[in-house]
Scaffold this motif. Structure first.
Motif, PDB file in Angstrom:
ATOM      1  N   GLY A   1      37.086  73.485  40.035  1.00 10.52           N
ATOM      2  CA  GLY A   1      35.978  72.564  39.780  1.00 10.52           C
ATOM      3  C   GLY A   1      35.903  72.185  38.315  1.00 10.52           C
ATOM      4  O   GLY A   1      36.114  73.018  37.438  1.00 10.52           O
ATOM      5  N   VAL A   2      35.626  70.928  38.057  1.00  8.06           N
ATOM      6  CA  VAL A   2      35.372  70.426  36.706  1.00  8.06           C
ATOM      7  C   VAL A   2      34.236  69.420  36.795  1.00  8.06           C
ATOM      8  O   VAL A   2      33.929  68.901  37.864  1.00  8.06           O
ATOM      9  N   GLY A   3      33.608  69.160  35.638  1.00  9.05           N
ATOM     10  CA  GLY A   3      32.558  68.154  35.612  1.00  9.05           C
ATOM     11  C   GLY A   3      31.186  68.736  35.888  1.00  9.05           C
ATOM     12  O   GLY A   3      30.926  69.918  35.650  1.00  9.05           O
ATOM     13  N   ALA A   4      30.297  67.903  36.419  1.00 10.48           N
ATOM     14  CA  ALA A   4      28.905  68.294  36.623  1.00 10.48           C
ATOM     15  C   ALA A   4      28.729  69.066  37.929  1.00 10.48           C
ATOM     16  O   ALA A   4      29.376  68.777  38.937  1.00 10.48           O
ATOM     17  N   PHE A   5      27.816  70.018  37.911  1.00 14.45           N
ATOM     18  CA  PHE A   5      27.523  70.851  39.077  1.00 14.45           C
ATOM     19  C   PHE A   5      27.094  70.007  40.268  1.00 14.45           C
ATOM     20  O   PHE A   5      27.596  70.186  41.380  1.00 14.45           O
ATOM     21  N   ALA A   6      26.165  69.084  40.044  1.00  9.83           N
ATOM     22  CA  ALA A   6      25.608  68.300  41.160  1.00  9.83           C
ATOM     23  C   ALA A   6      26.686  67.501  41.870  1.00  9.83           C
ATOM     24  O   ALA A   6      26.747  67.479  43.110  1.00  9.83           O
TER      25      ALA A   6
ATOM     26  N   PRO B   1      41.011  87.415  49.755  1.00 10.69           N
ATOM     27  CA  PRO B   1      40.789  87.069  48.348  1.00 10.69           C
ATOM     28  C   PRO B   1      40.387  85.608  48.134  1.00 10.69           C
ATOM     29  O   PRO B   1      40.999  84.700  48.690  1.00 10.69           O
ATOM     30  N   MET B   2      39.369  85.418  47.300  1.00 12.31           N
ATOM     31  CA  MET B   2      38.886  84.085  46.953  1.00 12.31           C
ATOM     32  C   MET B   2      38.671  84.024  45.448  1.00 12.31           C
ATOM     33  O   MET B   2      38.179  84.980  44.846  1.00 12.31           O
ATOM     34  N   PHE B   3      39.029  82.883  44.851  1.00 10.79           N
ATOM     35  CA  PHE B   3      39.005  82.733  43.398  1.00 10.79           C
ATOM     36  C   PHE B   3      38.328  81.408  43.060  1.00 10.79           C
ATOM     37  O   PHE B   3      38.812  80.339  43.411  1.00 10.79           O
ATOM     38  N   GLY B   4      37.171  81.457  42.380  1.00  8.46           N
ATOM     39  CA  GLY B   4      36.492  80.260  41.901  1.00  8.46           C
ATOM     40  C   GLY B   4      36.771  80.046  40.429  1.00  8.46           C
ATOM     41  O   GLY B   4      36.757  81.007  39.645  1.00  8.46           O
ATOM     42  N   ILE B   5      37.011  78.797  40.020  1.00 12.67           N
ATOM     43  CA  ILE B   5      37.366  78.486  38.638  1.00 12.67           C
ATOM     44  C   ILE B   5      36.392  77.459  38.076  1.00 12.67           C
ATOM     45  O   ILE B   5      36.178  76.400  38.669  1.00 12.67           O
ATOM     46  N   CYS B   6      35.794  77.767  36.937  1.00 15.95           N
ATOM     47  CA  CYS B   6      34.895  76.887  36.189  1.00 15.95           C
ATOM     48  C   CYS B   6      33.691  76.482  37.058  1.00 15.95           C
ATOM     49  O   CYS B   6      32.909  77.339  37.449  1.00 15.95           O
ATOM     50  N   VAL B   7      33.540  75.202  37.377  1.00 15.68           N
ATOM     51  CA  VAL B   7      32.430  74.813  38.253  1.00 15.68           C
ATOM     52  C   VAL B   7      32.598  75.453  39.629  1.00 15.68           C
ATOM     53  O   VAL B   7      31.622  75.700  40.334  1.00 15.68           O
ATOM     54  N   GLY B   8      33.830  75.775  40.001  1.00 18.47           N
ATOM     55  CA  GLY B   8      34.072  76.519  41.227  1.00 18.47           C
ATOM     56  C   GLY B   8      33.437  77.898  41.202  1.00 18.47           C
ATOM     57  O   GLY B   8      33.124  78.456  42.248  1.00 18.47           O
TER      58      GLY B   8
ATOM     59  N   GLN C   1      30.528  78.378  39.224  1.00 17.69           N
ATOM     60  CA  GLN C   1      29.095  78.075  39.157  1.00 17.69           C
ATOM     61  C   GLN C   1      28.505  77.779  40.531  1.00 17.69           C
ATOM     62  O   GLN C   1      27.374  78.188  40.840  1.00 17.69           O
ATOM     63  N   MET C   2      29.259  77.090  41.386  1.00 16.40           N
ATOM     64  CA  MET C   2      28.746  76.720  42.707  1.00 16.40           C
ATOM     65  C   MET C   2      28.507  77.932  43.607  1.00 16.40           C
ATOM     66  O   MET C   2      27.807  77.822  44.611  1.00 16.40           O
ATOM     67  N   LEU C   3      29.072  79.081  43.250  1.00 19.04           N
ATOM     68  CA  LEU C   3      28.879  80.284  44.067  1.00 19.04           C
ATOM     69  C   LEU C   3      27.497  80.895  43.865  1.00 19.04           C
ATOM     70  O   LEU C   3      27.108  81.787  44.609  1.00 19.04           O
ATOM     71  N   PHE C   4      26.741  80.402  42.875  1.00 17.12           N
ATOM     72  CA  PHE C   4      25.430  80.959  42.563  1.00 17.12           C
ATOM     73  C   PHE C   4      24.313  80.213  43.304  1.00 17.12           C
ATOM     74  O   PHE C   4      24.554  79.217  43.977  1.00 17.12           O
TER      75      PHE C   4
ATOM     76  N   GLY D   1      22.981  75.921  44.971  1.00 18.46           N
ATOM     77  CA  GLY D   1      24.383  76.265  45.135  1.00 18.46           C
ATOM     78  C   GLY D   1      24.624  76.952  46.465  1.00 18.46           C
ATOM     79  O   GLY D   1      23.814  76.856  47.397  1.00 18.46           O
ATOM     80  N   LEU D   2      25.729  77.682  46.557  1.00 17.20           N
ATOM     81  CA  LEU D   2      26.094  78.338  47.816  1.00 17.20           C
ATOM     82  C   LEU D   2      25.397  79.675  48.015  1.00 17.20           C
ATOM     83  O   LEU D   2      25.351  80.181  49.134  1.00 17.20           O
ATOM     84  N   GLY D   3      24.882  80.264  46.951  1.00 18.39           N
ATOM     85  CA  GLY D   3      24.112  81.499  47.085  1.00 18.39           C
ATOM     86  C   GLY D   3      24.931  82.729  47.417  1.00 18.39           C
ATOM     87  O   GLY D   3      24.394  83.709  47.932  1.00 18.39           O
ATOM     88  N   ILE D   4      26.218  82.713  47.117  1.00 18.14           N
ATOM     89  CA  ILE D   4      27.048  83.892  47.355  1.00 18.14           C
ATOM     90  C   ILE D   4      26.737  84.967  46.316  1.00 18.14           C
ATOM     91  O   ILE D   4      26.675  86.159  46.631  1.00 18.14           O
ATOM     92  N   PHE D   5      26.534  84.545  45.076  1.00 20.41           N
ATOM     93  CA  PHE D   5      26.103  85.439  44.009  1.00 20.41           C
ATOM     94  C   PHE D   5      24.656  85.107  43.649  1.00 20.41           C
ATOM     95  O   PHE D   5      24.358  83.945  43.336  1.00 20.41           O
TER      96      PHE D   5
END
Length: 215
Positions: A48-53, A77-84, A86-89, A100-104
């Motif tokens: 992910g890059v750019g704005a969260f929304a 295994p799953m790996f989120g990068i940058c905005v990837g 942030q979206m997990l929160f 967001g997705l509310g995983i964390f």
């Protein structure tokens, strides 16, 4: 046998650097625009890059949000990068309130525009910063950071917002910017995510990718 990874392409950002980095590390890379491919992935990358929304809206509209949530529960295994990452929160305050997705548990908030001494600092935070263990400490063994227990690896950041985990135990690593701690990586069970870009962090980043492929 090469580790097989699936990269979710939900229409936001240039994936070329991520693909090249994983291929360089020997991975068998599949980029997909089909959320159905997520369920059968052996290892999943959410970049992910750019704005969260913009990112979370595209993720939902293209059907990837539910697929990622189900995958997070799979134990693979799953790996989120940058905005990837942030979206997990739970939510972000970037340009308004966005869920967001509310995983964390936790929120994505603005990187402070001043140092701990009250001096102005550049936003966005761009460039190389060293990773440090969180204040509560963390064992990096068995994670993508396992090769760096005895030093402070420098990795590449480009961001104006950063996650604040509600559970300190989710923090894998921090960096210091203007004397303030910023969450640089999180981990829980099968899920790891980084605010920095391993694919742009030279040999150190490639080592982290290799470590992930061996999980």
């Amino acid at each position: 046998m090469a580790a097989k990874i699936t990269i979710a392409d939900y229409g936001v950002g240039n994936l070329l650097n991520v693909v090249r980095a994983f291929e360089h590390c020997g991975a068998d890379v599949r980029v997909t625009e089909d959320p159905a491919d997520v369920a059968v992935a052996e290892r999943l990358i959410v970049p992910g890059v750019g704005a969260f929304a913009d990112s979370i809206n595209e993720l939902r509209q293209r059907g990837f949000a539910d697929a990622v949530l189900r995958y997070a529960e799979s134990g693979k295994p799953m790996f989120g990068i940058c905005v990837g990452m942030q979206m997990l929160f739970d939510a972000s305050e970037e340009f308004g309130e966005h869920s967001g997705l509310g995983i964390f548990p936790g929120r994505v908030v603005a990187v402070p525009s001043t140092t701990v001494e009250g001096l102005p600092q550049r936003i966005p935070h761009i460039g190389w910063s060293h990773l440090v263990s969180p204040e509560h400490g963390h064992d990096w063994q068995g994670t993508l950071l396992q090769s760096f227990e005895s030093n402070r690896p420098a990795v590449y950041f480009v961001h104006s917002f950063a996650a604040q985990p509600l559970n300190e135990s989710d923090r894998l690593a921090d960096c210091l910017y203007g004397g303030r701690r910023i969450c640089a990586a999180v981990r829980r069970n099968n899920i790891v995510a980084t605010q920095f870009h391993p694919e742009r962090s030279g040999e150190i980043g490639l080592t982290m990718i290799r470590n992930f492929l061996s999980l």
